[in-house]
Motif scaffolding. Structure first.
Motif, mmCIF file in Angstrom:
data_model
loop_
_atom_site.group_PDB
_atom_site.id
_atom_site.type_symbol
_atom_site.label_atom_id
_atom_site.label_comp_id
_atom_site.label_asym_id
_atom_site.label_seq_id
_atom_site.Cartn_x
_atom_site.Cartn_y
_atom_site.Cartn_z
ATOM 1 N N TYR A 47 -46.590 10.792 -51.812
ATOM 2 C CA TYR A 47 -47.658 11.753 -51.530
ATOM 3 C C TYR A 47 -47.196 12.777 -50.489
ATOM 4 C CZ TYR A 47 -50.523 8.403 -54.059
ATOM 5 O OH TYR A 47 -51.025 7.562 -55.033
ATOM 6 N N LEU A 48 -47.447 14.034 -50.777
ATOM 7 C CA LEU A 48 -47.018 15.116 -49.910
ATOM 8 C C LEU A 48 -48.012 15.338 -48.766
ATOM 9 C CD1 LEU A 48 -45.889 17.699 -52.631
ATOM 10 C CD2 LEU A 48 -44.489 15.988 -51.422
ATOM 11 N N GLN A 49 -47.563 16.045 -47.772
ATOM 12 C CA GLN A 49 -48.427 16.434 -46.651
ATOM 13 C C GLN A 49 -49.721 17.050 -47.169
ATOM 14 O OE1 GLN A 49 -47.658 16.389 -43.114
ATOM 15 N NE2 GLN A 49 -49.807 16.944 -42.875
ATOM 16 N N GLY A 50 -50.867 16.571 -46.648
ATOM 17 C CA GLY A 50 -52.155 17.127 -47.023
ATOM 18 C C GLY A 50 -52.701 16.636 -48.351
ATOM 19 N N PHE A 51 -52.159 15.553 -48.890
ATOM 20 C CA PHE A 51 -52.649 15.045 -50.179
ATOM 21 C C PHE A 51 -54.146 14.731 -50.087
ATOM 22 C CE2 PHE A 51 -51.429 11.236 -47.873
ATOM 23 C CZ PHE A 51 -52.341 10.261 -48.263
ATOM 24 N N SER A 52 -54.855 14.910 -51.195
ATOM 25 C CA SER A 52 -56.315 14.788 -51.163
ATOM 26 C C SER A 52 -56.784 13.342 -51.206
ATOM 27 C CB SER A 52 -56.929 15.551 -52.343
ATOM 28 O OG SER A 52 -56.495 15.007 -53.584
ATOM 29 N N HIS A 53 -56.082 12.507 -51.950
ATOM 30 C CA HIS A 53 -56.439 11.090 -52.020
ATOM 31 C C HIS A 53 -55.341 10.352 -52.780
ATOM 32 C CE1 HIS A 53 -57.585 11.421 -56.313
ATOM 33 N NE2 HIS A 53 -58.158 12.562 -55.974
ATOM 34 N N PHE A 54 -55.288 9.047 -52.594
ATOM 35 C CA PHE A 54 -54.352 8.229 -53.353
ATOM 36 C C PHE A 54 -54.762 8.227 -54.829
ATOM 37 C CE2 PHE A 54 -53.867 5.943 -49.140
ATOM 38 C CZ PHE A 54 -52.551 6.344 -48.929
ATOM 39 N N ASP A 55 -53.797 8.114 -55.720
ATOM 40 C CA ASP A 55 -54.076 8.180 -57.156
ATOM 41 C C ASP A 55 -55.014 7.080 -57.628
ATOM 42 O OD1 ASP A 55 -52.484 10.394 -57.348
ATOM 43 O OD2 ASP A 55 -50.769 9.349 -58.239
ATOM 44 N N TYR A 56 -54.993 5.934 -56.974
ATOM 45 C CA TYR A 56 -55.809 4.801 -57.414
ATOM 46 C C TYR A 56 -57.211 4.815 -56.785
ATOM 47 C CZ TYR A 56 -53.787 3.122 -53.034
ATOM 48 O OH TYR A 56 -53.373 3.016 -51.736
ATOM 49 N N ALA A 57 -57.490 5.806 -55.953
ATOM 50 C CA ALA A 57 -58.822 5.953 -55.357
ATOM 51 C C ALA A 57 -59.763 6.621 -56.359
ATOM 52 C CB ALA A 57 -58.740 6.756 -54.073
ATOM 53 N N SER A 58 -61.059 6.537 -56.076
ATOM 54 C CA SER A 58 -62.087 7.086 -56.969
ATOM 55 C C SER A 58 -63.079 7.927 -56.160
ATOM 56 C CB SER A 58 -62.808 5.954 -57.700
ATOM 57 O OG SER A 58 -61.905 5.154 -58.433
ATOM 58 N N PRO A 59 -62.704 9.152 -55.807
ATOM 59 C CA PRO A 59 -63.568 9.956 -54.924
ATOM 60 C C PRO A 59 -64.900 10.347 -55.545
ATOM 61 C CG PRO A 59 -61.680 11.232 -55.700
ATOM 62 C CD PRO A 59 -61.423 9.820 -56.087
ATOM 63 N N ASP A 60 -65.023 10.292 -56.868
ATOM 64 C CA ASP A 60 -66.281 10.671 -57.510
ATOM 65 C C ASP A 60 -67.194 9.481 -57.786
ATOM 66 O OD1 ASP A 60 -65.494 13.353 -57.603
ATOM 67 O OD2 ASP A 60 -64.390 13.033 -59.474
ATOM 68 N N ALA A 61 -66.782 8.291 -57.391
ATOM 69 C CA ALA A 61 -67.597 7.098 -57.648
ATOM 70 C C ALA A 61 -68.847 7.114 -56.773
ATOM 71 C CB ALA A 61 -66.787 5.836 -57.370
ATOM 72 N N PRO A 62 -69.963 6.564 -57.286
ATOM 73 C CA PRO A 62 -71.192 6.504 -56.483
ATOM 74 C C PRO A 62 -71.085 5.466 -55.379
ATOM 75 C CG PRO A 62 -71.489 5.328 -58.546
ATOM 76 C CD PRO A 62 -70.143 5.987 -58.633
ATOM 77 N N THR A 63 -71.914 5.616 -54.367
ATOM 78 C CA THR A 63 -71.968 4.636 -53.288
ATOM 79 C C THR A 63 -73.302 3.901 -53.340
ATOM 80 O OG1 THR A 63 -72.834 6.280 -51.751
ATOM 81 C CG2 THR A 63 -70.449 5.997 -51.829
ATOM 82 N N GLY A 64 -73.321 2.729 -52.688
ATOM 83 C CA GLY A 64 -74.552 1.949 -52.619
ATOM 84 C C GLY A 64 -74.376 0.559 -53.197
ATOM 85 N N GLY A 65 -75.414 -0.255 -53.058
ATOM 86 C CA GLY A 65 -75.415 -1.593 -53.621
ATOM 87 C C GLY A 65 -74.660 -2.601 -52.777
ATOM 88 N N THR A 66 -74.642 -3.833 -53.269
ATOM 89 C CA THR A 66 -74.037 -4.956 -52.543
ATOM 90 C C THR A 66 -72.945 -5.598 -53.376
ATOM 91 O OG1 THR A 66 -76.072 -5.431 -51.322
ATOM 92 C CG2 THR A 66 -74.475 -7.221 -51.511
ATOM 93 N N PHE A 67 -71.832 -5.856 -52.740
ATOM 94 C CA PHE A 67 -70.740 -6.621 -53.345
ATOM 95 C C PHE A 67 -70.738 -7.983 -52.681
ATOM 96 C CE2 PHE A 67 -66.169 -7.804 -53.700
ATOM 97 C CZ PHE A 67 -66.056 -7.760 -55.079
ATOM 98 N N ALA A 68 -71.135 -9.018 -53.419
ATOM 99 C CA ALA A 68 -71.235 -10.373 -52.876
ATOM 100 C C ALA A 68 -70.132 -11.223 -53.491
ATOM 101 C CB ALA A 68 -72.604 -10.972 -53.184
ATOM 102 N N PHE A 69 -69.281 -11.779 -52.655
ATOM 103 C CA PHE A 69 -68.107 -12.500 -53.173
ATOM 104 C C PHE A 69 -67.595 -13.482 -52.130
ATOM 105 C CE2 PHE A 69 -66.124 -9.816 -50.246
ATOM 106 C CZ PHE A 69 -64.740 -9.884 -50.281
ATOM 107 N N GLN A 70 -66.565 -14.218 -52.544
ATOM 108 C CA GLN A 70 -65.819 -15.069 -51.625
ATOM 109 C C GLN A 70 -64.369 -14.623 -51.668
ATOM 110 O OE1 GLN A 70 -67.481 -17.879 -54.072
ATOM 111 N NE2 GLN A 70 -68.439 -19.073 -52.477
ATOM 112 N N PRO A 71 -63.805 -14.233 -50.542
ATOM 113 C CA PRO A 71 -62.477 -13.610 -50.539
ATOM 114 C C PRO A 71 -61.386 -14.536 -51.054
ATOM 115 C CG PRO A 71 -63.617 -13.206 -48.474
ATOM 116 C CD PRO A 71 -64.411 -14.235 -49.207
ATOM 117 N N ALA A 72 -60.412 -13.913 -51.696
ATOM 118 C CA ALA A 72 -59.258 -14.653 -52.201
ATOM 119 C C ALA A 72 -58.090 -14.632 -51.224
ATOM 120 C CB ALA A 72 -58.819 -14.057 -53.537
ATOM 121 N N TYR A 73 -58.175 -13.817 -50.191
ATOM 122 C CA TYR A 73 -57.119 -13.762 -49.180
ATOM 123 C C TYR A 73 -57.755 -13.454 -47.837
ATOM 124 C CZ TYR A 73 -57.685 -8.734 -49.738
ATOM 125 O OH TYR A 73 -58.217 -7.481 -49.798
ATOM 126 N N TRP A 74 -57.015 -13.790 -46.776
ATOM 127 C CA TRP A 74 -57.544 -13.562 -45.436
ATOM 128 C C TRP A 74 -56.397 -13.553 -44.444
ATOM 129 C CZ3 TRP A 74 -58.621 -17.490 -48.741
ATOM 130 C CH2 TRP A 74 -58.154 -18.769 -48.426
#
Length: 625
Positions: A47-74
């Motif tokens: 990624y070059l200087q000033g890149f807008s976001h990582f390719d695997y990110a989702s900047p247009d995804a909605p926000t909100g809600g709950t993610f309920a889980f048990q972690p697989a790593y710590w």
């Protein structure tokens, strides 16, 4: 226990003594004397200087809600089965996973590159000409959750305090740090003593930054349930110690528009429920109280995922590819106990485990045998040493005795006949024990020359392991070992493994995609063997291993790094301090069909809680909107 080393690259320890003269980061990709937006170990930054976001990110995804889980790593002192403190950066207590999401670091790692970090809290880094100092310019927009600015004083305080009082996996990497020098209110220079291994700054710069002002009024190493002042994308919300914790999304998170943070952290609430037993957690998932689950119990995956929500499609059962990184799942015998110091004893115990029978009868054929603690990676040795490996082995042999068989095919644990009591393997185990001085005594137990029995207590933290390890223990008893299982509660398990109070225990973790010297030293290096809280559980103190770790730190090219790693793998397979057992080739996942996510997943780390989001249409359909 599964531990990942990627969110904070700081799950590392100090380089071995005598590291002076190690090469620094690649000169071509990491030039000195000019501001850089990122650092890489061997290759150009994607990624070059000033890149807008990582390719695997989702900047247009909605926000909100709950993610309920048990972690697989710590990480660090975190415990997935209970918690009694919110202090995740010291050894004592049991902290909840994901406290690290409340904190920021100078840099963050890219999860689609094997060894690159990008400036985050820092807007730039300058490497000194002698490559022993790194000057970070703090972003003037960075602030704590109370609105106060993050300054160079906070960074200097963080490195000094963590070096002196932090969890060993945080503090040990800082041994070469001479000074955290404040150049101006927003500029900090980390000055090292010349012994820093080549790639270790990538880990050190990922240490969490904590508030000097907050810890002026609060004791850093206290075990406390008071949420600390933090700066990350989440903060502590509701909680019931040992039962659940919720992290709330910080809507005005200072970094949300930066390329290093944009398009992540879509859930308003991340909730972790704590269950001391697997079955209780599974029942919560079936009812929809938790909505995402990684399944590590083969029997459950094969026989229990047929409940109504699976049948009618409300719950999706899926496989996701494993990351391109080495993984370790292995047992260790604690060599602080005299009876386990003899390699023949460790090897005999390993031969009592019948993987083929276990995989067919208890794992439903879902697992693969592991022969390496770098399983599934380019670091696994195969066949006889190639020319580069041979050259390194010859170099090492000048000052170190190499283990017998090092020039043969890489050691692979012998397969059984699948009967559960392979007589050839048991005869081999009995001979090894006899050669080590353990002779038949009364009541069927082996005894040494002092008349002591060969006692072995296998420490476990959940009853699900009783089914897996019960036959293993019975086989050990059949050859005269006084073996038993000891089930303890999660807090006691963490306390006993942290203080090395056990005979035999198992550990699972994910290494960094490009392991550094300090990554390896915390588990394999002599320096960490007697420091409580490290994961050098077997008390491995082998000068040859230390020397290979040095070579890994000195590698100037990826090819040299991989060669050194494969030589390390060859040695560890033969010396048997860690005994690999089995692995799964992918993630076994079930989730309520309420999520959206981007594919393909990143190659080197899969942080579902930061990548996925609630699909409102799907959630409304299932009544979970």
């Amino acid at each position: 226990m599964i531990i990942d080393r990627r969110r904070f690259l700081a799950m590392t320890s100090a380089v071995i003594a005598g590291a002076a003269g190690l090469p620094k980061l690649s000169y071509a990709q990491n030039p000195s004397g000019k501001p850089l937006h990122g650092l890489s170990a061997f290759g150009d930054l994607k990624y070059l200087q000033g890149f807008s976001h990582f390719d695997y990110a989702s900047p247009d995804a909605p926000t909100g809600g709950t993610f309920a889980f048990q972690p697989a790593y710590w990480y660090f002192n975190q415990n997935v089965q209970t918690f009694n403190t919110l202090n995740s950066f010291v050894r004592k207590g049991d902290a909840p996973p994901r406290m690290e999401m409340c904190f920021d670091a100078l840099v963050v790692s890219s999860h689609d590159e094997p060894d690159a970090v990008y400036c985050h809290l820092a807007e730039s880094v300058v490497i000194s000409d002698d490559r022993n100092s790194f000057t970070f310019k703090i972003r003037d927009i960075a602030h704590w959750h109370d609105g106060s600015p993050i300054t160079a004083e906070d960074v200097a305080f963080s490195f000094k305090t963590i070096k002196e009082q932090g969890h060993p996996e945080l503090s040990l990497p800082l041994a070469p740090l001479k000074e955290a020098r404040i150049d101006d209110p927003m500029t900090i220079t980390l000055v090292f003593d010349g012994s820093l291994a080549a790639q270790d700054i990538l880990s050190i710069a990922g240490l969490p930054i904590i508030s000097k002002a907050w810890y002026t009024d609060n004791v850093f190493d206290a075990s406390t349930l008071t949420p600390p002042l933090a700066s990350g994308p989440y903060k502590v919300g509701r909680m019931n110690p040992g039962v659940y914790i919720e992290y709330e999304r910080v809507d005005d998170y200072w970094a949300k528009e930066l390329g290093t943070a944009k398009g992540f952290n879509h859930f308003q609430t991340i909730r972790i429920d704590f269950f001391k037993e697997r079955q209780a957690g599974f029942e919560a998932f079936k009812k929809g109280a938790t909505t995402f689950r990684q399944e590590f119990t083969s029997k459950s995956w094969a026989t229990e995922y047929d409940f109504p929500a699976i049948q009618d499609g409300r719950v999706i059962k899926a496989h996701f590819d494993a990351e391109k990184r080495p993984r370790m799942q292995a047992w260790c015998l604690n060599m602080r106990r005299e009876r386990f110091k003899d390699k023949r004893v460790r090897d005999a115990i390993a031969q009592c485990f019948d993987f083929e029978w276990t995989n067919r009868n208890l794992f439903y054929g879902l697992n693969e045998r592991s022969h390496s603690i770098f399983a599934g990676s380019q670091y696994e040795a195969a066949g006889t040493p190639d020319a580069a490996e041979t050259d390194l082995l010859k170099k090492l042999s000048v000052d170190h005795e190499l283990p017998e068989g090092i020039y043969d095919d890489a050691y692979r644990q012998p397969a059984s006949d699948g009967s559960g009591r392979d007589r050839n393997k048991l005869r081999g185990a009995s001979k090894l024990l006899a050669d080590a001085g353990w002779k038949p005594g009364d009541k069927g137990y082996l005894r040494n020359a002092k008349g002591e029995t060969l006692d072995l207590e296998f420490l476990i933290s959940a009853s699900v392991f009783e089914r897996i390890y019960g036959p293993f223990v019975e086989t050990m008893r059949a050859v005269g070992i006084n073996a038993s299982l000891r089930l303890v509660d999660p807090a006691q398990y963490q306390a006993r493994t942290s203080s090395f109070d056990f005979d035999m225990a198992g550990l699972a973790l994910g290494w960094s995609p490009t392991p550094t010297a300090s990554d390896l030293d915390t588990i394999l290096g002599s320096k960490s063997a007697e420091i409580e809280g490290t994961r050098n559980w077997p008390a491995l103190t082998n000068p040859l291993v230390d020397a290979i770790i040095y070579e890994i730190g000195a590698a100037e090219t990826r090819e040299r790094h991989e060669t050194s790693m494969r030589v390390l793998d060859r040695v560890l397979r033969l010396t048997r301090e860690w005994i690999p057992n089995w692995r799964s080739a992918n993630h076994r996942v079930a989730y309520w069909d309420i999520f959206g996510f981007k594919e393909p997943k990143p190659d080197y780390f899969w942080q579902v809680e930061a990548l996925w989001w609630i699909d409102k249409e799907k959630a409304d359909k299932l009544g979970k909107g």
